[in-house]
Design a protein around this motif. Structure first.
Motif, mmCIF file in Angstrom:
data_model
loop_
_atom_site.group_PDB
_atom_site.id
_atom_site.type_symbol
_atom_site.label_atom_id
_atom_site.label_comp_id
_atom_site.label_asym_id
_atom_site.label_seq_id
_atom_site.Cartn_x
_atom_site.Cartn_y
_atom_site.Cartn_z
ATOM 1 N N ARG A 13 3.104 11.375 -5.387
ATOM 2 C CA ARG A 13 2.529 10.527 -4.350
ATOM 3 C C ARG A 13 2.493 9.083 -4.829
ATOM 4 N NH1 ARG A 13 1.008 13.189 -0.013
ATOM 5 N NH2 ARG A 13 0.542 15.396 -0.197
ATOM 6 N N VAL A 14 2.983 8.184 -3.975
ATOM 7 C CA VAL A 14 3.104 6.770 -4.336
ATOM 8 C C VAL A 14 1.725 6.142 -4.515
ATOM 9 C CG1 VAL A 14 3.937 4.506 -3.593
ATOM 10 C CG2 VAL A 14 5.307 6.553 -3.151
ATOM 11 N N GLN A 15 1.520 5.521 -5.685
ATOM 12 C CA GLN A 15 0.294 4.787 -5.981
ATOM 13 C C GLN A 15 0.534 3.282 -5.942
ATOM 14 O OE1 GLN A 15 -2.620 6.690 -6.458
ATOM 15 N NE2 GLN A 15 -1.124 8.155 -5.722
ATOM 16 N N GLN A 16 1.696 2.853 -6.388
ATOM 17 C CA GLN A 16 2.020 1.439 -6.432
ATOM 18 C C GLN A 16 3.460 1.247 -5.991
ATOM 19 O OE1 GLN A 16 1.239 0.157 -10.441
ATOM 20 N NE2 GLN A 16 -0.871 0.891 -10.378
ATOM 21 N N ASP B 7 0.836 -1.202 0.000
ATOM 22 C CA ASP B 7 0.000 0.000 0.000
ATOM 23 C C ASP B 7 0.873 1.255 0.000
ATOM 24 O OD1 ASP B 7 -1.872 1.984 0.417
ATOM 25 O OD2 ASP B 7 -2.998 0.837 1.888
ATOM 26 N N GLY B 8 0.732 2.089 -1.034
ATOM 27 C CA GLY B 8 1.495 3.330 -1.150
ATOM 28 C C GLY B 8 1.036 4.418 -0.213
ATOM 29 N N ARG B 9 -0.017 4.154 0.570
ATOM 30 C CA ARG B 9 -0.493 5.145 1.535
ATOM 31 C C ARG B 9 0.127 4.941 2.919
ATOM 32 N NH1 ARG B 9 -6.679 3.891 0.356
ATOM 33 N NH2 ARG B 9 -5.698 1.867 0.622
ATOM 34 N N ALA C 6 11.273 0.620 -5.732
ATOM 35 C CA ALA C 6 10.698 0.888 -7.054
ATOM 36 C C ALA C 6 9.217 1.184 -6.890
ATOM 37 C CB ALA C 6 10.904 -0.314 -7.972
ATOM 38 N N VAL C 7 8.786 2.335 -7.405
ATOM 39 C CA VAL C 7 7.405 2.786 -7.202
ATOM 40 C C VAL C 7 6.836 3.411 -8.474
ATOM 41 C CG1 VAL C 7 7.720 3.236 -4.728
ATOM 42 C CG2 VAL C 7 8.179 5.059 -6.378
ATOM 43 N N ALA C 8 5.512 3.534 -8.475
ATOM 44 C CA ALA C 8 4.809 4.348 -9.466
ATOM 45 C C ALA C 8 4.139 5.473 -8.700
ATOM 46 C CB ALA C 8 3.771 3.522 -10.209
#
Length: 70
Positions: free
Chosen positions: A62-65, A6-8, A18-20
């Motif tokens: 902001r991180v989504q994935q 969870d990116g939250r 590694a993120v989207a």
């Protein structure tokens, strides 16, 4: 760990992860930008729209994935 984290949640994110992310300019469209985390900018443990990070290329979003490739 496989699968999506969870990116939250701040504890799921570390420098080098590694993120989207969604950049500020892309918030209306939700377009994702891929990269690796250089720095975590959100101080709280969670954020409803995603933890704000700076990528290694200097972009902020902001991180989504999250992709755990360890």
């Amino acid at each position: 760990m496989n699968g999506m984290l969870d990116g939250r949640v701040r504890k799921n994110i570390r420098p080098g992860t590694a993120v989207a992310v969604v950049l500020k300019a892309d918030q209306p469209t939700g377009a994702l930008t891929w990269g690796r985390v250089a720095e975590i900018l959100t101080n709280s443990s969670t954020h409803p729209h995603g933890i704000k990070v700076r990528l290694t290329n200097g972009q902020v979003g902001r991180v989504q994935q999250i992709y755990d490739d360890e």
